[in-house]
Design a protein around this motif. Structure first.
Motif: not given
Length: 536
Positions: A495-512
């Motif tokens: 099963x394609x592992x690319x379908x599950x992704x982890x990323x960190x992001x802050x509350x002020x990073x709307x564009x990101x």
């Protein structure tokens, strides 16, 4: 809640915190280790004008602590017998431990070589043999020549040099590398010492050669980096700078009270949610040198912040957490103590079974996600549990009309705010995006991730706080480990592992946030519908 605070530490900061609390009707208990200096530091706080009550008792040896905010129960070994007290809050404000850097400069303590602390003692004495040692002499300070110094030591050296110039008629020299004058008022102090006659020798390319002659006299040979000439100085007294370390008491307290520490061992981890005097445990505060190397101005600010935090706790006791953890002992819990080990707030104790303290519990859900027996649940209103809010994906009808269904687990303190900000900023987010807000990313279990795929998600995003910014300290780390484990398993299952992704992001990073979900949607378009997706 009883307005009673235990203060642990032997510092002037601790004394000033006690004074502020006593003046605001707070009762203060000071536990003073037997045989320490400044034993009378708190004595005059018994004076009239203080509306709170002060209790001071000596502590010989170790102590134990149980309970949580509002009712910490502590047992100390006193001089004669154990002493038990119950307090609503605890403050740690100890001194720092100082280590003279004799070995760094290849010298030892002698009549001509002294530590910075020793010279301060001579100055404070101001008479007798100490006066003779200093008066009219040439005094050389070694500051940050081998290892980086810090603004605290820099300030102490400059104040010491200024005092020797003005009060003892000395000629002072400061041999330094990178002079740390970033602290409040240090640049002005630097100019003041120069005006008083202190000579600064700064080194960026070379280090002075320091030799101790017979009889203890010191010769400092150095190259002036401007004119490239070699000079020698034979000071009457050479003063060695010091390295500041967390005190043994603070280290012991952090272990006993289960408080997270920073990489340098000081109490309080490098986490934005702990600023300024808070710890990972409700009702336990840390101030001054116990939480880091701080200038006098910073420590003074800590005194006020700590007193204010304690007084706010008196006035607004913590309410029972609505989404607290509950443990099922009827056939599920086997006493593996996983929950006890992973709780970042010290909210789980042994009594004799594992018990969740509802006032200390933050409802982060880490314990429930890590429990191997599914014996813990987080109480939530009907329909608000994470498992109940995982959405159903859109069924596939026409492959040519495929629109990816994305389930995004978003931390309430970071990614959820970033998603709201992206919407307010007008970004066109994927139509198949559905956000599941969680109290902490650490609450996202393996079961939640598999459930999202089983319910028809073409892709699952796990968006958490940045490392070091998690309110639960380790929640983002735990879920990252789970994501890595599951992607590895998915790959082995074809099963394609690319379908599950982890990323960190802050509350002020709307564009990101917008960029992340849009890029993920493009990847899913390439992969096509999930094989687990219900067919329409």
């Amino acid at each position: 809640m009883d307005a009673k605070t235990l203060i642990l530490g032997n510092s002037r900061d601790a004394r000033e915190i006690a004074e502020e609390l006593l003046e605001k009707d707070g009762d203060v208990i000071v536990a003073m280790p037997v045989g320490i200096q400044h034993a009378g530091l708190f004595d005059d706080l018994h004076a009239e004008g203080k509306t709170g009550k002060l209790e001071i008792f000596p502590v010989a040896g170790s102590f134990s602590c149980s309970g949580s905010v509002g009712r910490f129960s502590l047992t100390f070994n006193g001089n004669d017998k154990p002493v038990t007290r119950t307090v609503s809050s605890i403050v740690i404000a100890d001194e720092v431990e100082r280590k003279p850097n004799f070995s760094l400069y290849g010298v030892g303590a002698s009549s001509g070589v002294a530590s910075l602390s020793q010279v301060y003692e001579w100055i404070e004495s101001g008479s007798g043999p100490e006066k003779k040692i200093l008066s009219g002499k040439r005094i050389a300070f070694l500051a940050g020549l081998v290892e980086e110094s810090n603004p605290v030591i820099t300030e102490e050296i400059m104040r010491c040099a200024l005092n020797l110039q003005q009060e003892f008629n000395c000629q002072t020299y400061i041999f330094t590398g990178n002079l740390k004058v970033a602290g409040n008022g240090l640049e002005a102090l630097y100019r003041k010492t120069k005006k008083a006659g202190t000579v600064y020798m700064k080194f960026t390319e070379t280090i002075p050669d320091i030799q101790v002659e017979k009889g203890g006299n010191v010769t400092i040979t150095y190259i002036d980096e401007i004119i490239r000439e070699t000079f020698k100085l034979n000071p009457d007294v050479t003063v060695v700078d010091e390295t500041l370390h967390v005190s043994a008491l603070s280290q012991d307290l952090s272990n006993k009270l289960e408080i997270d520490t920073g990489p340098d061992g000081f109490i309080q981890s490098d986490n934005v949610h702990r600023a300024t005097v808070f710890t990972n445990r409700k009702g336990i505060f840390v101030s001054g040198f116990s939480r880091g190397v701080q200038t006098k101005g910073d420590r003074q600010a800590d005194v006020g912040s700590t007193a204010l935090a304690v007084l706010n706790l008196y006035q607004q006791p913590p309410e029972k957490q609505a989404g607290k953890a509950e443990i099922n002992f009827t056939g599920h819990c086997v006493g593996c103590l996983t929950c006890f080990r992973v709780c970042p707030y010290g909210a789980i104790s042994l009594d004799p079974k594992v018990v969740v303290d509802p006032q200390a519990c933050e409802g982060c859900g880490i314990c429930a996600a890590e429990c191997p027996r599914f014996a813990i649940k987080i109480n939530a209103p009907v329909g608000m549990a994470i498992s109940e809010r995982i959405p159903e994906g859109e069924k596939t009808t026409d492959p040519g009309d495929f629109k990816p269904s994305i389930t995004a687990f978003c931390c309430s303190r970071s990614a959820k705010g970033a998603g709201d900000l992206a919407t307010c900023m007008g970004y066109d987010l994927p139509s198949g995006l559905k956000i599941v807000e969680v109290p902490c990313a650490g609450s996202i279990s393996r079961e939640h991730l598999f459930s999202a795929f089983n319910k028809g998600a073409d892709g699952v995003l796990v968006l958490t706080c940045h490392k070091g910014n998690c309110h639960s300290e380790y929640g983002n780390i735990y879920v990252h480990q789970r994501v890595d484990q599951i992607t590895g398993a998915l790959s082995q299952l074809g099963f394609e592992p690319e379908r599950l992704t982890y990323k960190t992001i802050a509350s002020n990073m709307g564009t990101e946030f917008a960029e992340t979900v849009s890029a993920f949607e493009k990847d899913l378009f390439k992969l096509g519908p999930s094989r687990l997706k219900p067919q329409g």
